[in-house]
Design a protein around this motif. Structure first.
Motif, PDB file in Angstrom:
ATOM      1  N   ASP A   1     -18.032   6.327   0.579  1.00 31.69           N
ATOM      2  CA  ASP A   1     -16.762   5.671   0.303  1.00 31.69           C
ATOM      3  C   ASP A   1     -16.902   4.197  -0.065  1.00 31.69           C
ATOM      4  O   ASP A   1     -15.919   3.501  -0.181  1.00 31.69           O
TER       5      ASP A   1
ATOM      6  N   ASP B   1     -15.442   2.249  -5.187  1.00 31.32           N
ATOM      7  CA  ASP B   1     -14.011   1.950  -5.167  1.00 31.32           C
ATOM      8  C   ASP B   1     -13.589   1.379  -6.515  1.00 31.32           C
ATOM      9  O   ASP B   1     -14.429   1.067  -7.356  1.00 31.32           O
TER      10      ASP B   1
ATOM     11  N   SER C   1     -10.424  -1.160  -8.701  1.00 33.98           N
ATOM     12  CA  SER C   1      -9.399  -2.198  -8.587  1.00 33.98           C
ATOM     13  C   SER C   1      -8.457  -2.095  -9.781  1.00 33.98           C
ATOM     14  O   SER C   1      -8.813  -1.544 -10.819  1.00 33.98           O
TER      15      SER C   1
ATOM     16  N   TYR D   1     -17.503   4.563  -9.277  1.00 32.44           N
ATOM     17  CA  TYR D   1     -16.353   5.379  -8.887  1.00 32.44           C
ATOM     18  C   TYR D   1     -16.207   6.475  -9.923  1.00 32.44           C
ATOM     19  O   TYR D   1     -16.019   6.207 -11.106  1.00 32.44           O
TER      20      TYR D   1
ATOM     21  N   ILE E   1      -3.617   5.581  -7.705  1.00 31.94           N
ATOM     22  CA  ILE E   1      -4.062   6.553  -6.705  1.00 31.94           C
ATOM     23  C   ILE E   1      -5.266   7.284  -7.273  1.00 31.94           C
ATOM     24  O   ILE E   1      -5.172   7.950  -8.305  1.00 31.94           O
ATOM     25  N   GLY E   2      -6.416   7.140  -6.604  1.00 34.65           N
ATOM     26  CA  GLY E   2      -7.616   7.836  -7.033  1.00 34.65           C
ATOM     27  C   GLY E   2      -7.563   9.299  -6.649  1.00 34.65           C
ATOM     28  O   GLY E   2      -6.864   9.686  -5.708  1.00 34.65           O
TER      29      GLY E   2
ATOM     30  N   ASP F   1      -9.643  10.856  -5.110  1.00 34.10           N
ATOM     31  CA  ASP F   1     -10.185  11.021  -3.756  1.00 34.10           C
ATOM     32  C   ASP F   1      -9.233  10.475  -2.694  1.00 34.10           C
ATOM     33  O   ASP F   1      -9.565  10.469  -1.512  1.00 34.10           O
TER      34      ASP F   1
ATOM     35  N   LYS G   1      -7.876   7.288  -2.502  1.00 37.67           N
ATOM     36  CA  LYS G   1      -7.817   5.828  -2.346  1.00 37.67           C
ATOM     37  C   LYS G   1      -6.660   5.283  -3.167  1.00 37.67           C
ATOM     38  O   LYS G   1      -6.412   5.740  -4.283  1.00 37.67           O
ATOM     39  N   THR G   2      -5.952   4.297  -2.606  1.00 35.96           N
ATOM     40  CA  THR G   2      -4.832   3.697  -3.322  1.00 35.96           C
ATOM     41  C   THR G   2      -4.981   2.187  -3.353  1.00 35.96           C
ATOM     42  O   THR G   2      -5.492   1.575  -2.412  1.00 35.96           O
ATOM     43  N   HIS G   3      -4.537   1.601  -4.457  1.00 36.54           N
ATOM     44  CA  HIS G   3      -4.478   0.150  -4.611  1.00 36.54           C
ATOM     45  C   HIS G   3      -3.197  -0.186  -5.360  1.00 36.54           C
ATOM     46  O   HIS G   3      -2.785   0.544  -6.257  1.00 36.54           O
TER      47      HIS G   3
END
Length: 174
Positions: free
Chosen positions: A59, A62, A64, A104, A157-158, A160, A162-164
């Protein structure tokens, strides 16, 4: 006759002198010690940062999200009276944190969480973007609406999970 005392004490007194530069041991040279210590420190720093990224948990990879521009100023003009809308666009870019060590490998879905009243989004519903890619957000603003620095939140939203988020600010004036 005078006799020298050379033979009695055993030497000429050179025992306490430093040996010539060519005969010194490597650890007696300050420059060699400084360079060797610097190399050891650099290797330690690299091992402390690169090895955990390459062989650590998965993990670490990542992404951005960036927006260009972040502050959008729309000036309504006389020409907008025929269209009833003013337009602006924003480039939303997705980047990778560790592109060479731990890239990523998932797609990112972009969506708008909130936007000001009187604003319509003409392109960005739920768009799928790859890392290193971008999407253009087209914004239409009703000519009768004026506001200053209203926040608009965009979420990535990835696949997997993950969110940013990133927030851009809209202003519309006559």
């Amino acid at each position: 006759m005078r006799k020298s005392r050379k033979g009695a004490g055993g030497g000429s007194g050179d025992e306490n002198k430093m040996p010539p530069k060519e005969q010194r041991q490597w650890y007696e040279n300050a420059l060699v010690l400084t360079v060797a210590g610097s190399i050891i420190v650099v290797i330690g720093q690299l091992a402390g940062t690169i090895i955990p990224i390459m062989y650590g948990p998965e993990d670490i990879s990542d992404f951005s999200i960036t927006a260009n521009p972040v502050d959008i100023y729309v000036k309504h003009s006389e020409q907008t009276e025929s269209n009833l809308l003013s337009y602006a666009n924003v480039e939303i870019k997705v980047d990778d944190f560790h592109p060479y060590l731990r890239p990523y490998r998932y797609y990112i879905y972009l969506k708008i969480l909130n936007y000001p009243k009187g604003t319509e989004l003409t392109t960005l519903g739920l768009q799928k973007v790859g890392v290193g890619g971008y999407s253009i957000l087209d914004i239409a603003i009703d000519k009768d609406i004026t506001f200053f620095d209203e926040p608009m939140e965009i979420q990535g939203i990835g696949e997997d999970g993950k969110t940013h988020n990133i927030t851009i600010y809209l202003s519309a004036r006559w």
